[in-house]
Structures are given as C-alpha cells and as structure tokens.
Design a protein around this motif. Structure first.
Motif, short mmCIF file in Angstrom:
data_model
loop_
_atom_site.label_atom_id
_atom_site.label_comp_id
_atom_site.label_asym_id
_atom_site.label_seq_id
_atom_site.Cartn_x
_atom_site.Cartn_y
_atom_site.Cartn_z
N GLY A 23 0.82 -1.20 0.00
CA GLY A 23 0.00 0.00 0.00
C GLY A 23 0.85 1.25 0.00
N ALA A 24 0.20 2.39 -0.13
CA ALA A 24 0.90 3.67 -0.15
C ALA A 24 1.70 3.85 1.13
CB ALA A 24 -0.10 4.80 -0.32
N GLY A 25 2.96 4.19 0.97
CA GLY A 25 3.84 4.39 2.11
C GLY A 25 4.83 3.26 2.30
N ASP A 26 4.57 2.09 1.74
CA ASP A 26 5.54 1.00 1.82
C ASP A 26 6.75 1.33 0.96
OD1 ASP A 26 4.13 -0.78 3.51
OD2 ASP A 26 3.00 -1.58 1.83
N GLN A 27 7.92 0.98 1.44
CA GLN A 27 9.14 1.15 0.66
C GLN A 27 9.61 -0.24 0.27
OE1 GLN A 27 11.95 3.83 2.35
NE2 GLN A 27 13.49 3.44 0.81
N ILE A 28 9.78 -0.47 -1.03
CA ILE A 28 10.13 -1.80 -1.51
C ILE A 28 11.43 -1.77 -2.31
CG2 ILE A 28 7.77 -2.69 -1.54
CD1 ILE A 28 7.65 -2.11 -4.52
N GLN A 29 12.09 -2.92 -2.35
CA GLN A 29 13.28 -3.07 -3.18
C GLN A 29 12.98 -4.14 -4.21
OE1 GLN A 29 16.90 -4.56 -1.33
NE2 GLN A 29 18.11 -3.40 -2.80
N ILE A 30 13.28 -3.83 -5.47
CA ILE A 30 13.08 -4.76 -6.57
C ILE A 30 14.46 -5.11 -7.11
CG2 ILE A 30 12.01 -5.15 -8.82
CD1 ILE A 30 10.04 -2.84 -8.03
N MET A 31 14.77 -6.41 -7.13
CA MET A 31 16.06 -6.87 -7.62
C MET A 31 15.84 -7.85 -8.76
SD MET A 31 18.04 -7.43 -3.98
CE MET A 31 19.31 -8.37 -4.75
N VAL A 32 16.55 -7.64 -9.85
CA VAL A 32 16.55 -8.56 -10.98
C VAL A 32 17.94 -9.17 -11.03
CG1 VAL A 32 16.17 -8.87 -13.45
CG2 VAL A 32 14.84 -7.14 -12.19
N TYR A 33 18.01 -10.48 -10.78
CA TYR A 33 19.29 -11.17 -10.70
C TYR A 33 20.10 -10.98 -11.99
CZ TYR A 33 22.68 -14.92 -10.16
OH TYR A 33 23.84 -15.64 -10.08
N GLY A 34 21.35 -10.56 -11.80
CA GLY A 34 22.26 -10.37 -12.93
C GLY A 34 22.03 -9.09 -13.71
N GLU A 35 21.12 -8.25 -13.26
CA GLU A 35 20.80 -7.00 -13.97
C GLU A 35 20.84 -5.84 -12.97
OE1 GLU A 35 20.39 -6.82 -17.24
OE2 GLU A 35 20.50 -9.00 -17.49
N ALA A 36 22.04 -5.39 -12.63
CA ALA A 36 22.20 -4.33 -11.63
C ALA A 36 21.45 -3.06 -12.01
CB ALA A 36 23.68 -4.03 -11.42
N ASP A 37 21.33 -2.77 -13.30
CA ASP A 37 20.63 -1.55 -13.75
C ASP A 37 19.13 -1.61 -13.44
OD1 ASP A 37 23.04 -0.66 -14.67
OD2 ASP A 37 22.60 -1.01 -16.79
N ILE A 72 6.32 -8.30 -12.67
CA ILE A 72 7.53 -7.73 -13.27
C ILE A 72 8.24 -8.79 -14.11
CG2 ILE A 72 9.80 -6.75 -12.78
CD1 ILE A 72 8.48 -5.38 -10.32
N THR A 73 8.31 -10.01 -13.60
CA THR A 73 8.93 -11.11 -14.35
C THR A 73 8.25 -11.30 -15.70
OG1 THR A 73 9.59 -12.26 -12.33
CG2 THR A 73 9.43 -13.59 -14.33
N ASN A 74 6.94 -11.35 -15.69
CA ASN A 74 6.18 -11.53 -16.93
C ASN A 74 6.35 -10.35 -17.88
OD1 ASN A 74 5.25 -14.03 -16.08
ND2 ASN A 74 3.40 -13.18 -15.17
N LEU A 81 14.39 -9.74 -21.41
CA LEU A 81 15.22 -10.79 -20.83
C LEU A 81 14.62 -12.15 -21.16
CD1 LEU A 81 15.74 -9.21 -17.30
CD2 LEU A 81 17.39 -9.24 -19.16
N ILE A 82 15.45 -13.17 -21.27
CA ILE A 82 14.96 -14.51 -21.59
C ILE A 82 14.28 -15.14 -20.38
CG2 ILE A 82 15.65 -16.85 -22.23
CD1 ILE A 82 17.90 -15.52 -23.89
N ASP A 83 14.96 -15.16 -19.24
CA ASP A 83 14.40 -15.78 -18.03
C ASP A 83 14.72 -14.90 -16.81
OD1 ASP A 83 13.15 -17.59 -16.35
OD2 ASP A 83 14.94 -18.85 -16.14
N PRO A 84 14.01 -13.79 -16.65
CA PRO A 84 14.31 -12.89 -15.53
C PRO A 84 13.98 -13.53 -14.18
CG PRO A 84 12.32 -12.19 -16.64
CD PRO A 84 12.87 -13.32 -17.45
N GLN A 85 14.85 -13.31 -13.22
CA GLN A 85 14.66 -13.76 -11.84
C GLN A 85 14.47 -12.50 -11.00
OE1 GLN A 85 14.60 -17.14 -11.07
NE2 GLN A 85 14.69 -17.29 -13.29
N VAL A 86 13.23 -12.26 -10.57
CA VAL A 86 12.88 -11.02 -9.87
C VAL A 86 12.54 -11.33 -8.41
CG1 VAL A 86 11.30 -9.04 -9.80
CG2 VAL A 86 12.00 -10.00 -12.00
#
Length: 169
Positions: A23-37, A72-74, A81-86
């Motif tokens: 919900g609004a106010g949550d702070q989240i981190q999204i990581m895509v393995y092997g994709e630092a950008d 995000i993966t989909n 990406l071929i097989d993103p790991q999110v």
C-alpha cells in the motif's frame, strides 16, 4: 458478534509475510538477478503506483510482493530478458498510529508480529490515566473503516489507528 470480530482479527492478523498487501507508504526493493541496472528501491506513492524500467507504471496497491515479482517477471520476459529472476522485498512498512492515553502518541513504523501490547510499549507505555481495557483499533477492511475492540494480544497491521481511552477511575 464478539466471536465474529475475534475471527476477523485473527484472520487479518496473519496478513504479514507472503499475504501482506502492499500500500501507499511502503518502501520496496526490486532486484533482478544479474541486472544491476534494474535493481531499484522505491516508495509506493499515494496513488499506489510505481515506475519500473522498460515497463509502464505498475499499480501495486492491494497485491503481495510475490505477485508484484511475478508481474515484473512476466513484463520483462521475452522482449527484454529470456528468463528474468525477480525478487521484491519490503524495506520499510507503512506506519501504524497510536493516540490517546499513551506517553508518546504518534505514527510508528510497522514491524512484523506486532501486537497491541508491543505497540503500546513502542509508544512509551500507558499514561497515568489510561484505561487498562478500553482500547480500540480502527482498520480499513474491504474498503470500509471498522472499529474493533482490542486487547493485549490483538494483532496490529500497517495503517491501523489505535485509540487508548482515558480511565474514569
């Protein structure tokens, strides 16, 4: 009626972890393995929308971090990406609020496994004139504000508003 309220509190109290809805106010981190950008940390804004590279704005309010990772993966699969790991993790939960007869009323960051007695302790404990039993929790349930009777074991969720009444004795 009290049994219904207890069951509702019990069910809603187990909404952390994989069941926790963003919900609004949550702070989240999204990581895509092997994709630092593509690794980012973002706070969910009032509209419940986040921006993510290569994808249009994503509405995240009301979905779990696991569902967001799948979305995000989909979105990245195939064109980017071929097989993103999110992986999506919650860095900081939105706050809960406590007011009334506590020593330090205000908003505090939510913590997992938070109960009403712990919330009172975070707020500095009960004030001298606080009721020992008249505690209410205002919670948004299915889009409607409901006031629930609380006790020391009541589970507290983000955005809950706790009211500690004054004792008349």
């Amino acid at each position: 009626m009290r049994i219904l309220m207890f069951c509702l509190l019990f069910f809603l109290g187990h909404a952390t972890g994989d069941d926790y809805k963003l919900g609004a106010g949550d702070q989240i981190q999204i990581m895509v393995y092997g994709e630092a950008d593509l690794t980012t940390q973002v706070k969910v804004n009032k509209s419940g929308v986040i921006s993510f590279p290569f994808l249009s704005d994503i509405v995240v309010t009301g979905i779990s971090s696991k569902n967001l990772a799948n979305k995000i993966t989909n979105g990245l699969r195939g064109d980017y990406l071929i097989d993103p790991q999110v992986m999506v993790s919650i860095v900081q939960y939105r706050p809960f609020f406590i007011h009334g007869q506590v020593k330090r009323p205000g908003g505090y960051p939510f913590q997992e496994d938070l109960t009403l007695d712990k919330a009172i302790a975070i707020a500095g404990g009960l004030a001298a004139r606080a009721s020992k039993s008249s505690w209410n929790i205002t919670r948004l349930i299915a889009g409607k504000k409901m006031v629930l009777e609380g006790n020391v074991a009541s589970v507290i969720l983000p955005d809950d508003i706790i009211e500690i009444e004054q004792s008349f004795f």
